[in-house]
Structure formats: structure tokens, C-alpha cells
Write a protein that holds these residues in place. Structure first.
Motif, PDB file in Angstrom:
ATOM      1  N   LYS A  23       0.323  41.102  52.102  1.00 48.93           N
ATOM      2  CA  LYS A  23      -0.350  40.303  50.898  1.00 48.93           C
ATOM      3  C   LYS A  23      -1.826  40.051  51.392  1.00 48.93           C
ATOM      4  O   LYS A  23      -2.340  40.491  49.918  1.00 48.93           O
ATOM      5  N   ALA A  24      -2.027  39.995  52.385  1.00 47.75           N
ATOM      6  CA  ALA A  24      -3.897  39.545  52.181  1.00 47.75           C
ATOM      7  C   ALA A  24      -4.593  41.445  51.704  1.00 47.75           C
ATOM      8  O   ALA A  24      -5.416  41.205  51.119  1.00 47.75           O
ATOM      9  N   ILE A  50      -3.358  43.507  50.005  1.00 37.82           N
ATOM     10  CA  ILE A  50      -2.726  43.661  48.198  1.00 37.82           C
ATOM     11  C   ILE A  50      -3.661  42.706  47.368  1.00 37.82           C
ATOM     12  O   ILE A  50      -5.049  43.643  46.058  1.00 37.82           O
ATOM     13  N   ASP A  51      -4.260  41.916  48.318  1.00 37.04           N
ATOM     14  CA  ASP A  51      -4.848  40.634  47.742  1.00 37.04           C
ATOM     15  C   ASP A  51      -6.450  40.813  47.759  1.00 37.04           C
ATOM     16  O   ASP A  51      -6.716  41.213  46.004  1.00 37.04           O
ATOM     17  N   ALA A  52      -7.107  41.479  49.143  1.00 38.48           N
ATOM     18  CA  ALA A  52      -8.181  41.927  48.773  1.00 38.48           C
ATOM     19  C   ALA A  52      -8.093  43.121  48.047  1.00 38.48           C
ATOM     20  O   ALA A  52      -9.740  43.476  47.165  1.00 38.48           O
ATOM     21  N   ARG A  76      -6.609  43.891  45.151  1.00 38.79           N
ATOM     22  CA  ARG A  76      -6.600  43.232  43.665  1.00 38.79           C
ATOM     23  C   ARG A  76      -8.317  42.979  43.176  1.00 38.79           C
ATOM     24  O   ARG A  76      -8.721  42.526  42.221  1.00 38.79           O
ATOM     25  N   ALA A  77      -8.188  41.815  44.501  1.00 41.08           N
ATOM     26  CA  ALA A  77      -9.893  41.421  44.160  1.00 41.08           C
ATOM     27  C   ALA A  77     -10.623  42.155  44.211  1.00 41.08           C
ATOM     28  O   ALA A  77     -12.282  42.573  43.146  1.00 41.08           O
ATOM     29  N   GLU A  80      -5.848  49.016  50.524  1.00 40.28           N
ATOM     30  CA  GLU A  80      -6.637  48.212  49.985  1.00 40.28           C
ATOM     31  C   GLU A  80      -7.573  49.459  50.431  1.00 40.28           C
ATOM     32  O   GLU A  80      -9.051  49.064  49.978  1.00 40.28           O
TER      33      GLU A  80
END
Length: 544
Positions: A426-427, A429-431, A433-434, A453
Motif C-alpha cells: 500500500k505504501a 502504491i501510494d508513493a 500515485r503521488a 513505484e
């Protein structure tokens, strides 16, 4: 010069003499004469006329004819070699488009210039026929050994007389510092035969591994008869070589047969190769066993094979390390060429230290991520667990075999491992997307969150961006700059992606985007394959 009865037979005699000297078909020489006479006639009657000459193969009489073709009215362009149907009616009964009218014309007087031109045509044709004969003679001899005489040496390259022509032994194809003088006898391997505008080019070699294999075939009757097969050859020309052999007859020792009585057979090959030392090794289907044989005379303690990476680790005693590596790495390099594997040699002490370091690193990983004490983490590592993914997704029974682990403990271990991996994914994927990664890339099968990522950090944020990547950009590779090999790091190389996997994923992305038609990727079925398929279908039907 006119073609009179006095010199008609002389034409045939000249053609036969030239053909005999150049070892070509006399008919080709006569055809060249016909063409040269036709050119001379055109210069007399006009270049737009279609003048043809035919020389009788028995009498030598030359017949000159003018040929005119019947064409449609609107297609008439050359009035000297073409005519309409109306015009043809003067010479032919019921002419049709496509018919030809042939009429004999008087022979021409050949002046000095015409005779010289005719001579050039004949020489050119004879030269072309000679080149074709040489190419036809040698094209099927590529991959064999030939004996020749040294004619001369040019800039380090040796020009060899091979009977029906010349061949070249390039400087980099000679063994060590070999030097030859004119008229020295030389034995070489025909590496390649090419048809080129300047004539057939025959390239020789004395450094090719195949040269050694062919020499053994000549010295060892069992190899020639197919009882013994040479499976692989690796050479450091002029210094050392390794050759792997296998026997298909249990009563014949392949190594002994190649060595010969008192080493007579192998010595004959060694003498031809300027004293090159040859290790004859029994071939084995089991790669680790084969590698142990290939590293002779060094003794090996342990072999660890990584088939996926195509690498192999070899552990040797400290006192055997220099012997296993060889002078300037020669022994291990030849063993690597022979087996087709990357070989990493280490001593028993180095291997022990490395394993201890790996053990400590994995123990620390399990202690930190799974919140375990040192003893329990060491227990997991001792049982062969190397990563969190293994703990999270193995069958529960594989955890239950560990001493002191019951079902509840095993389930708790897996739950902790999965929670950690999910949080980490999750971390990532969030990175991503950011960084601007889009759903088209995130949802693409085959890419892990960590890969996505890494791609986003490199500016690859959409499926379109991914589809434009080259396989080496993803998996890494090597380029040569100024003769030096330079490593290109791949974006996904740290995740263990191979070139084949990268190729498949990029092509899949292109198909999804509609850039490539999936039908184009299907292998073509040959007629032979179709026939085999029909036969199988018939056999199946017959068996019902």
C-alpha cells in the motif's frame, strides 16, 4: 575481322582451350563469345536493334539474326526491335501480339575497337564463371578442414592457396604469434564462405573451437563413426583447451579413446595446435557433476546451482583456489565456456563467512518485521525460510514441522507477515500515485507495487510509457563502447526481472493498447507441421 569459314573452327578450339584452363564449362565460353559478337553487331547495325548471335557447337559457324517483336499499336516504342500487327503482315501470315519475327543479317566486320570490346566481354564472362565455380566448390565445405600452401602475408593476414582459389587466414584467427613463409603447408578450418562482388571469399580459422573438434574427428575413429560425440569445446588458442566427450558404447572409455595409446592421438592434435594443452573431460547431463569434471585438476568441495539465473557457486579448499582459477583466470574461464554457466569460485572459509552474514541478515529481517525474538527468528532461517513471502504464503504444514510451532503460532506468523507485506505494498502504491502513476499502469498484471513505484520514479507513469520501453531498459543489459563492455542497469533488474520476462510484458502491454495485432505474434505453421497435424488427426480418428 570477319567470321569466315577459315576461323569458324578456331572459335570452338579457343573456347575449349579457355574452358580447360579455367576448369569451366566450354558452353559458358561459347555463350560469352555469342554475346561479344552480338555487341559488335549492334555497334554496326545500331544499338536499338535486337541482334543475336548463335554459334553452332559442331561447326563453329556464327549466325547473326535480327529479332522483332509484335506489340499493340499504343505500346510501340522502339521501331528497330518492335512492330505493330499491321507492319508484321508484310513479313508474317496472321501475326498476333507477342509473336516474334527473326531474320538473318550479314555477319559484320570487327574492327580493332570492336574486337577489343569482344575480348573484354569474354574475359568478364569467363571470370564470372570461374568465380561461380569456386563458390559452388567451397560453399558446402564450410565447417571442414582444408590443407593449403601459404602464398603471402599481408598486414598480418595470411593468403592461402587452396587449389581452386585463394583463402584468407586473418590475423585474429591465427594461433598466438604464428608466422608463415611462402610455400609453407598449412591446415585450417573453413569458417565461412561468402559470395561477394569481387569474387568468393573463403575465411579460414585456426582458433575456432570447431577446428579442434574436427582435428579430433580425424585422429579418433570412434568420433568419426559416431560412437563418441564431442559435446562441447572451449579454447584459449595456443595455450589451453577443454573438450567434453561422451561415449554411446558402455565398453569404450571416451577419454581413453581420445588420448590414445601412450597419448598418441591427443599428441597429434597438440602438435598441430602449437603445443596447446588439452584437458579431455567426460561429459555428464548433471550440470554440477559436469562442472566438477570441467574444473579439473582442481578439487571441488561443494557446488550450488541456480538454474534460473544460470549461475553456479563452487566451493574449493583454500589450497585449491589458485588451481581452480588458473593462471589469469584461464581454468575457470574455460570451464565457464564449456558449461555455459557463470561460475563464482570461493574458498570454504569465504563461503562460511558469507552464509553467516546471510543468516544474520535474514534473522534480523524476521525479528524486525514479524516482532520475533532472536531465537525464534534463527529457527525460521535454519528451516530454510529466506523471505517474508515464503512465511506468508507457504502451506501451513511447512511451518508446523518447526519444533515448538503449533497451529495457532503458525497462523499468527502468517498473519503478521501478510499484514506487513500488505502495508508495504500500500505504501508503494501510494508513493507511485503521488509521483503521478496512473491506474492503467497500476492495474497491469505482472507488476508488483514495488516495481510500479520504481517505474514511476523513473518517469514511467502510464501503460503507454511502459509499452514504449525496450526490454534492456527494464531488465538491464550490456553495451560496447570503444571495445569496452559497459553495464546498463535495468529499472526492474533489482526485482530479478529477466530479459525474456521484460519482452513478454512489454509485448502484452502493446497488445492491450492495440499497437500490435495478437495474430501477428502467433508462430507460423509450416506445411510439414500441418502435414504432421493431419497425420495425428488421422491416427486419432483411426483409433476411435
Amino acid at each position: 575481322m570477319a567470321i569466315t569459314s577459315a576461323n569458324q573452327l578456331e572459335l570452338l578450339q579457343t573456347a575449349e582451350a579457355v574452358a580447360r584452363e579455367k576448369m569451366i564449362d566450354p558452353g559458358l565460353v561459347v555463350e560469352a563469345m555469342e554475346e561479344s559478337l552480338a555487341r559488335a553487331a549492334k555497334s554496326r547495325y545500331g544499338s536499338e536493334m535486337d541482334i543475336r548471335v548463335s554459334i553452332d557447337r559442331k561447326t563453329g559457324k556464327a549466325t547473326f539474326t535480327r529479332v522483332r517483336s509484335v506489340v499493340e499499336d499504343e505500346e510501340l516504342e522502339n521501331y528497330q526491335s518492335e512492330m505493330t500487327v499491321e507492319q508484321a503482315k508484310q513479313y508474317m501470315a496472321d501475326p498476333k501480339v507477342g509473336d516474334t519475327y527473326v531474320e538473318e543479317v550479314p555477319p559484320v566486320e570487327m574492327g580493332r575497337i570492336a574486337a577489343q570490346s569482344a575480348k573484354q566481354v569474354i574475359l568478364q564472362k569467363v571470370r564470372e564463371a570461374e568465380r561461380d565455380r569456386q563458390y559452388e566448390e567451397f560453399k558446402d565445405r564450410a565447417g571442414t578442414i582444408i590443407n593449403g600452401l601459404v602464398k603471402r602475408e599481408e598486414f598480418g593476414n595470411v593468403i592461402v592457396d587452396v587449389g581452386a582459389g585463394e583463402a584468407i587466414l586473418r590475423r585474429n584467427e591465427k594461433i598466438g604469434r604464428e608466422s608463415y613463409r611462402p610455400n609453407d603447408r598449412i591446415r585450417c578450418y573453413i569458417k565461412d564462405v561468402r559470395r561477394e562482388p569481387r569474387g568468393p571469399q573463403i575465411f579460414l580459422s585456426r582458433t575456432a573451437p570447431e577446428f579442434m573438434a574436427e582435428l579430433f574427428k580425424m585422429e579418433v575413429p570412434e568420433i568419426y563413426d559416431g560412437i563418441i560425440e564431442i559435446k562441447a569445446v572451449a579454447r584459449d588458442p595456443g595455450s589451453r583447451a577443454k573438450i567434453a566427450v561422451i561415449s554411446y558404447d558402455g565398453s569404450i572409455d571416451p577419454v581413453g579413446a581420445c588420448v590414445g595409446m601412450r597419448g598418441s592421438r591427443v599428441q597429434a592434435v597438440v602438435n598441430e595446435l602449437q603445443g596447446e594443452k588439452i584437458d579431455i573431460i567426460p561429459w555428464n547431463e548433471d550440470q554440477p557433476t559436469f562442472l566438477v569434471n570441467a574444473l579439473q585438476p582442481a578439487e571441488v568441495s561443494k557446488v550450488v546451482l541456480d538454474e534460473e539465473a544460470g549461475k553456479i557457486e563452487v566451493v574449493v579448499p583454500e589450497e585449491q583456489l589458485s588451481l581452480a582459477i588458473g593462471r589469469r583466470g584461464q581454468n575457470v574461464r574455460l570451464a565457464s565456456q564449456l558449461t555455459g554457466l557463470d561460475i563464482d569460485i570461493m574458498t570454504e572459509e569465504e563461503e562460511s563467512a558469507r552464509r553467516q552474514k546471510e543468516f544474520e541478515a535474514r534473522t534480523g529481517l524476521f525479528m524486525e518485521t514479524l516482532d520475533l525474538d532472536e531465537f525464534f527468528a534463527q529457527l525460521l532461517v535454519s528451516e530454510g525460510f529466506t523471505s517474508l513471502e515464503e512465511v506468508a504464503y507457504v502451506e501451513l504444514d511447512e511451518l508446523l514441522v518447526i519444533d515448538g510451532v503449533d497451529e495457532g503460532t503458525a497462523e499468527e506468523l502468517q498473519a503478521r507477515a501478510r499484514d506487513y507485506l500488505e502495508a508495504k505494498a500500500k505504501a508503494a502504491i501510494d508513493a507511485a500515485r503521488a509521483l503521478g502513476a496512473e491506474d492503467s499502469l497500476i492495474d497491469f498484471d505482472g507488476l508488483t507495487p514495488q516495481m510500479i513505484e520504481a517505474l514511476a520514479k523513473d518517469g514511467i507513469k502510464t501503460l503507454e510509457d511502459f509499452a514504449t520501453c525496450a526490454d534492456w531498459e527494464l531488465a538491464g543489459g550490456w553495451t560496447t563502447d570503444g571495445g569496452e563492455r559497459i553495464k546498463d542497469d535495468g529499472i526492474l533488474e533489482p526485482f530479478g526481472m529477466s530479459l525474456e520476462e521484460a519482452q513478454d510484458m512489454v509485448m502484452t502491454a502493446r497488445v492491450l493498447l492495440g499497437w500490435v495485432d495478437p495474430a501477428e505474434l502467433e508462430p507460423e505453421v509450416s506445411e510439414d507441421d500441418e502435414a504432421e497435424g493431419d497425420e495425428e488427426a488421422a491416427d486419432t480418428g483411426a483409433g476411435v
